[in-house]
Scaffold this active site. Structure first.
Site, short mmCIF file in Angstrom:
data_model
loop_
_atom_site.label_atom_id
_atom_site.label_comp_id
_atom_site.label_asym_id
_atom_site.label_seq_id
_atom_site.Cartn_x
_atom_site.Cartn_y
_atom_site.Cartn_z
N SER A 269 0.85 -1.21 -0.12
CA SER A 269 -0.06 -0.01 0.12
C SER A 269 0.71 1.41 0.16
CB SER A 269 -0.87 0.05 1.50
OG SER A 269 -0.02 0.02 2.36
N LYS A 270 0.33 2.48 -0.65
CA LYS A 270 1.11 3.68 -0.60
C LYS A 270 1.27 4.15 0.53
CE LYS A 270 -2.80 6.44 -1.41
NZ LYS A 270 -3.57 7.51 -2.58
#
Length: 481
Positions: free
Chosen positions: A256-257
């Site tokens: 995930s970012k």
RNA sequence: GUCCCUAUCGUCUAGCCUGGCCCAGGACACCGCCCUUUCACGGCGGCGACGGGGGUUCAAAUCCCCCUGGGGACGCCA
């Protein structure tokens, strides 16, 4: 799939946000399988979520996959015999199929409001029950449905899951997977805005596009039974399913970012060679054998088998990526080296975008390289810089940065004036003095006290890199409590 | 909570299907040494894993069961 049928695979990204490294990962396996079988790779844009789709994002998907050399044979930009390849343009097809399901009794209309569903979910969660639709509208009579439709009550179409059965399918990597239908939700097929959901659109399009192998990420396993039910309801043969593992953050959660740069733009900007990226991605779950870890897609094609994919979720480790990239850089000759810098780093476009920022600030050209380094670098050195203003402490800084990262992530368009607005609004919201607010951000983003105007600089540096630098500060020693 | 997937060094993995060649091999990272005016590269060496418990078997990392750990899904997102 019958033996005579051609291998046709597809990659179906949704155009929301930056081009994702996970998209490249899944595309790689699809690409290799297609090429080694002399089949086709279809690129289908899944933009049925009207509120989230962005045109610029679609363009970037093309650019990123091309950059990696993962060329597709059919797609919105290339055409093909099974178009249109942009899902929103297939709405009428999906609607027709939904009508068909309604007629055959495999689906039904549901008039429940989002509010009722939210309440239902909340209640189920509290009672520790399985989450899912309770079948409220499942047995509405034809007359009742007609009446409500006439009144213009908004409705969706749901899949009528036969609850008394078990659904089974074979995953080409994992083997047989089965699930009791009581575990399956009456999935929404058509949303109240008239667009299909992923589930319907995906099944219909895959069938119509003659997709033979559905190779996608692991997160889809639990909805595959619903898809199987749809294939059956239509009387269609199911494709071969294969679910590849999910790329992971360092802590093993789904990549995930928030925890890891996930944009292909970031890695491109970082100076990772596309060949190295592809090679590294291939290593995530697959190995060439003979202790050889540097290999080309062509070499991979000779040996690749879906079944050989290792199913443990691989951690996307940038340290290893850099090592692989180094292997590729060592193979470069002086021409390759200079071409890379000229064609990919000091490009005409990039230098021109920098020009307005430096136009009035330089006395001699020799000053440029030093003063603009943060437009080319990745992580910066903050040693000796006053990241924390005098009136604030480390904890307040951390809170401010975390909030800022979230705001920046949610910004629709990464443009200087929008960024400036966001900064102003956020500063007012948290009630920091301008000096305390803007200088630290400048320092974190550029690594220096003197830089061109902040918002303009941030625009050029790019969303991913700005996020990376802010997170870098957060993770570094500077703000340790 | 329910269901599903999964499990070899810190990380990526080989081996597992077809048990013995494995007191588990390679790579990254880390440490040491060598090369070297520096840094890197390169070479050599070190550290370091079969999650636990039961079976089956002459023999299990490999087969079976249970437990545990990790992950995912449970949206009118994809």
């Amino acid at each position: 799939m019958s033996d005579t049928q051609k291998v046709r695979v597809r990659v179906a990204p949704s155009p929301t946000g930056d081009p994702h490294v996970g998209t490249a990962y899944v595309t790689l396996f699809n690409y290799i399988l297609a090429k080694q079988a002399g089949g086709e790779l279809v690129l289908r844009i899944e933009d049925t979520d009207q509120s989230r789709a962005r045109a610029s994002s679609e363009q970037q998907i093309y650019e990123s996959l091309s950059w990696l050399g993962l060329e597709w044979d059919e797609g919105p930009d290339k055409g093909g015999d099974y178009g249109p390849y942009r899902q929103s343009e297939r709405k009428s097809i999906h609607l027709e199929h939904s009508e068909q399901l309604l007629k055959t009794g495999h689906a039904y209309r549901c008039f429940c409001t989002p509010e009722r569903l939210a309440k239902l979910r909340e209640q189920q969660r509290a009672e520790g029950k399985m989450l899912g639709y309770d079948g409220h509208c499942r047995s509405l009579s034809v007359e009742e449905v007609e009446q409500k439709m006439k009144e213009g009550v908004p409705s969706v179409v749901r899949l009528k899951v036969p609850k008394d059965r078990v659904t089974q399918f074979d995953d080409a990597i994992r083997g047989s997977i089965e699930i009791k239908n009581t575990q399956l939700d009456d999935q929404v097929l058509i949303k109240s805005d008239g667009f299909p959901t992923y589930h319907l659109a995906n099944v219909v399009d895959d069938h119509l596009m003659k997709i033979s192998h559905v190779i996608r990420a692991e997160e889809w396993i639990s909805s595959t039974p619903k898809h199987v039910l749809l294939y059956k309801a239509f009387g269609w043969e199911t494709p071969v399913f294969a679910h590849v593992p999910l790329l992971r953050n360092l802590d093993k959660s789904k990549i995930s970012k928030r925890k890891n740069p996930v944009s292909l733009n970031y890695y491109k900007r970082k100076g990772i060679l596309p060949e190295a990226m592809v090679n590294f991605l291939a290593l995530m779950g697959w190995s060439y054998g003979d202790d050889q870890e540097v290999f080309s897609p062509e070499q991979m094609m000779e040996k690749f088998k879906l079944k050989d994919i290792h199913l443990g979720g691989p951690v996307f480790d940038v340290v290893k990526l850099k090592h692989i990239n180094q292997q590729y850089m060592q193979k470069l000759d002086s021409k390759g080296f200079s071409h890379y810098l000229r064609d990919k780093v000091f490009t005409q476009d990039y230098l021109e975008s920098l020009f307005p920022l430096f136009k009035d600030r330089l006395e001699c050209f020799e000053q440029f390289v030093d003063r603009s380094s943060f437009f080319f670098n990745g992580g910066l050195d903050y040693e000796g810089l006053p990241l924390i203003p005098k009136s604030k402490d480390a904890k307040e800084m951390r809170t401010m940065i975390k909030g800022l990262i979230e705001e920046l992530d949610d910004l629709y368009e990464w443009k200087a004036d929008a960024i400036q607005n966001l900064l102003n609004t956020y500063r007012e919201k948290i009630e920091w003095k301008p000096r305390d607010f803007f200088m630290p951000i400048r320092l974190m983003a550029t690594g220096r006290k003197d830089s061109p105007p902040l918002a303009e600089s941030l625009e050029v540096i790019g969303r991913e890199m700005v996020r990376f630098r802010l997170r870098d500060v957060l993770n570094g020693a500077h703000l340790k409590p």
